[in-house]
Design an enzyme around this catalytic site. Structure first.
Site, PDB file in Angstrom:
ATOM      1  N   ASP A  69       0.857  -1.171   0.000  1.00 54.92           N
ATOM      2  CA  ASP A  69       0.000   0.000   0.000  1.00 54.92           C
ATOM      3  C   ASP A  69       0.899   1.228   0.000  1.00 54.92           C
ATOM      4  O   ASP A  69       2.075   1.152   0.347  1.00 54.92           O
ATOM      5  CB  ASP A  69      -0.931   0.022   1.219  1.00 54.92           C
ATOM      6  CG  ASP A  69      -2.077   1.004   1.031  1.00 54.92           C
ATOM      7  OD1 ASP A  69      -2.993   0.676   0.257  1.00 54.92           O
ATOM      8  OD2 ASP A  69      -2.039   2.089   1.617  1.00 54.92           O
ATOM      9  N   GLN A  70       0.333   2.320  -0.379  1.00 55.88           N
ATOM     10  CA  GLN A  70       1.056   3.592  -0.324  1.00 55.88           C
ATOM     11  C   GLN A  70       0.095   4.670   0.125  1.00 55.88           C
ATOM     12  O   GLN A  70      -1.102   4.596  -0.140  1.00 55.88           O
ATOM     13  CB  GLN A  70       1.660   3.953  -1.671  1.00 55.88           C
ATOM     14  CG  GLN A  70       0.637   4.196  -2.755  1.00 55.88           C
ATOM     15  CD  GLN A  70       1.278   4.351  -4.112  1.00 55.88           C
ATOM     16  OE1 GLN A  70       2.354   3.860  -4.364  1.00 55.88           O
ATOM     17  NE2 GLN A  70       0.595   5.028  -5.009  1.00 55.88           N
TER      18      GLN A  70
END
Length: 83
Positions: A69-70
């Protein structure tokens, strides 16, 4: 060999793995990302990545599952995905 699963719908992340020579499959983790908020952008991304990996691992036992994820953080504010 165990299947290598990317717990993500990101075609970009999948392409990175494929370009690196990793035979991977992408599986939608079906996780509500907004439910995972940490005390920092890094913690939020970590919590979401773990949730995604666990969700897919439960459905695909015996596979190697990677979650990612970012979180974009700009001027003290976390910016979510475009609506």
């Amino acid at each position: 060999m165990q299947p290598f699963i990317l717990a993500s719908t990101s075609r970009w992340r999948l392409q990175l793995l494929l370009d690196a020579g990793i035979n991977a499959e992408a599986v939608d983790p079906e996780v509500e990302e907004a439910s995972y908020i940490g005390n920092s952008p890094v913690e939020t991304a970590r919590l979401r990545a773990i949730a995604k990996a666990r969700a897919v691992a439960e459905r695909r036992p015996g596979s190697i599952v990677v979650g990612a994820d970012q979180v974009i953080h700009l001027d003290g504010e976390a910016i979510g995905k475009p609506a």
